[in-house]
Enzyme design. Structure first.
Site, PDB file in Angstrom:
ATOM      1  N   HIS A  74      46.772  41.986  31.863  1.00 36.34           N
ATOM      2  CA  HIS A  74      46.082  41.073  30.817  1.00 36.34           C
ATOM      3  C   HIS A  74      45.283  41.978  29.520  1.00 36.34           C
ATOM      4  CE1 HIS A  74      45.303  38.071  34.348  1.00 36.34           C
ATOM      5  NE2 HIS A  74      45.964  37.640  33.473  1.00 36.34           N
TER       6      HIS A  74
ATOM      7  N   LYS B 243      44.895  25.063  39.930  1.00 46.60           N
ATOM      8  CA  LYS B 243      44.394  26.342  41.151  1.00 46.60           C
ATOM      9  C   LYS B 243      43.052  26.323  41.235  1.00 46.60           C
ATOM     10  CE  LYS B 243      46.609  29.243  38.039  1.00 46.60           C
ATOM     11  NZ  LYS B 243      47.599  30.052  37.633  1.00 46.60           N
TER      12      LYS B 243
ATOM     13  N   ARG C 176      56.220  38.870  31.773  1.00 46.63           N
ATOM     14  CA  ARG C 176      56.734  39.697  32.964  1.00 46.63           C
ATOM     15  C   ARG C 176      58.200  39.862  33.550  1.00 46.63           C
ATOM     16  NH1 ARG C 176      51.747  37.723  36.397  1.00 46.63           N
ATOM     17  NH2 ARG C 176      52.433  35.914  35.194  1.00 46.63           N
TER      18      ARG C 176
ATOM     19  N   SER D 295      47.072  37.963  38.755  1.00 46.69           N
ATOM     20  CA  SER D 295      45.833  37.654  39.373  1.00 46.69           C
ATOM     21  C   SER D 295      46.153  37.170  40.903  1.00 46.69           C
ATOM     22  CB  SER D 295      45.203  36.631  38.713  1.00 46.69           C
ATOM     23  OG  SER D 295      44.765  37.234  37.306  1.00 46.69           O
TER      24      SER D 295
HETATM   25  P1  ADP Z   1      48.339  31.482  33.940  1.00 44.77           P
HETATM   26  O1  ADP Z   1      47.098  30.901  34.870  1.00 44.77           O
HETATM   27  O2  ADP Z   1      48.573  30.382  32.895  1.00 44.77           O
HETATM   28  O3  ADP Z   1      49.308  31.945  34.663  1.00 44.77           O
HETATM   29  P2  ADP Z   1      47.160  34.046  33.686  1.00 44.77           P
HETATM   30  O4  ADP Z   1      45.856  34.202  33.426  1.00 44.77           O
HETATM   31  O5  ADP Z   1      47.754  34.421  34.931  1.00 44.77           O
HETATM   32  O6  ADP Z   1      47.697  32.462  33.246  1.00 44.77           O
HETATM   33  O7  ADP Z   1      47.894  34.834  32.518  1.00 44.77           O
HETATM   34  C1  ADP Z   1      47.746  34.472  30.943  1.00 44.77           C
HETATM   35  C2  ADP Z   1      48.938  34.963  30.469  1.00 44.77           C
HETATM   36  O8  ADP Z   1      48.803  36.301  30.796  1.00 44.77           O
HETATM   37  C3  ADP Z   1      50.110  34.727  30.781  1.00 44.77           C
HETATM   38  O9  ADP Z   1      50.926  34.715  29.606  1.00 44.77           O
HETATM   39  C4  ADP Z   1      50.701  35.595  31.810  1.00 44.77           C
HETATM   40  O10 ADP Z   1      52.170  35.787  31.706  1.00 44.77           O
HETATM   41  C5  ADP Z   1      50.225  37.066  31.126  1.00 44.77           C
HETATM   42  N1  ADP Z   1      50.151  37.950  32.174  1.00 44.77           N
HETATM   43  C6  ADP Z   1      49.494  37.907  33.371  1.00 44.77           C
HETATM   44  N2  ADP Z   1      49.801  39.092  34.091  1.00 44.77           N
HETATM   45  C7  ADP Z   1      50.355  39.941  33.104  1.00 44.77           C
HETATM   46  C8  ADP Z   1      50.786  41.271  33.479  1.00 44.77           C
HETATM   47  N3  ADP Z   1      50.357  41.887  34.259  1.00 44.77           N
HETATM   48  N4  ADP Z   1      51.381  41.852  32.281  1.00 44.77           N
HETATM   49  C9  ADP Z   1      51.601  41.265  31.103  1.00 44.77           C
HETATM   50  N5  ADP Z   1      51.150  39.747  30.859  1.00 44.77           N
HETATM   51  C10 ADP Z   1      50.723  39.373  31.892  1.00 44.77           C
END
Ligand code: ADP
Length: 163
Positions: free
Chosen positions: A21, A45, A94, A131
């Site tokens: 992120h 979630k 990703r 996450s």
């Molecule tokens: P969600 O709960 O909507 O999946 P996240 O908080 O997990 O949202 O992620 C927010 C954004 O960050 C999404 O666009 C997700 O694809 C991106 N993201 C999550 N992990 C990574 C990573 N390791 N590298 C690049 N982008 C990521």
């Protein structure tokens, strides 16, 4: 007339914020005059951290960058974009699996509001991080340093033990 500021919104759950992120935030901040990181307050979630804790963890990492603002939000991303005057939504991709869920969201957001979605490919060496993976490893007491910055790892492990 002053040129209109280019404002982007990067929405997510950030439960917790990972190195992946933070890489998207750093690269996204270069694309806009201002990047608003929107922390979804009530994701479907059940989150492991409260919205305030998730916001504070991100703020701790971006506090030296005046272009980045972190705030909690509820409800539609399109509404958050209207509120802050953003014309772009930033998302990280990703894998093909991410695109499968991201594309309908991007098309829906285009119908719900005016914001255009911009996709940034994940950095190759961070593309495996989610996450979800971090939560599972934290629950099992594993080393979080490959996934989280030292400060986030420390604070996340602490809040996890409290829970
Ligand atoms: P969600 O709960 O909507 O999946 P996240 O908080 O997990 O949202 O992620 C927010 C954004 O960050 C999404 O666009 C997700 O694809 C991106 N993201 C999550 N992990 C990574 C990573 N390791 N590298 C690049 N982008 C990521």
């Amino acid at each position: 007339m002053a040129a209109q500021k280019r404002i982007g919104v990067y929405p997510g759950s950030f439960d917790p914020v990972t190195r992946g992120h933070l890489d998207i935030i750093a690269r996204g901040a270069d694309l806009f005059d201002r990047l608003v990181v929107g922390v979804l307050a009530n994701p479907e979630k059940a989150p492991s951290l409260s919205p305030e804790e998730r916001v504070e963890l991100i703020r701790g990492e971006v506090k030296d960058d005046p272009r980045v603002e972190v705030r909690p939000f509820e409800g539609l991303v399109a509404r958050l974009c209207d509120e802050v005057g953003a014309r772009w939504i930033l998302r990280g991709v990703r894998s093909e699996a991410d695109l499968t869920t991201e594309l309908p969201m991007a098309l829906s957001n285009r119908l719900l509001g005016k914001a255009e979605t911009v996709f940034l490919p994940a950095r190759a060496e961070l593309a495996f991080i989610s996450s979800r993976l971090v939560r599972d490893i934290a629950r099992l007491g594993g080393d979080l340093s490959p996934f989280l910055t030292p400060r986030v790892a420390r604070e996340y492990a602490r809040s996890f033990r409290k829970a």
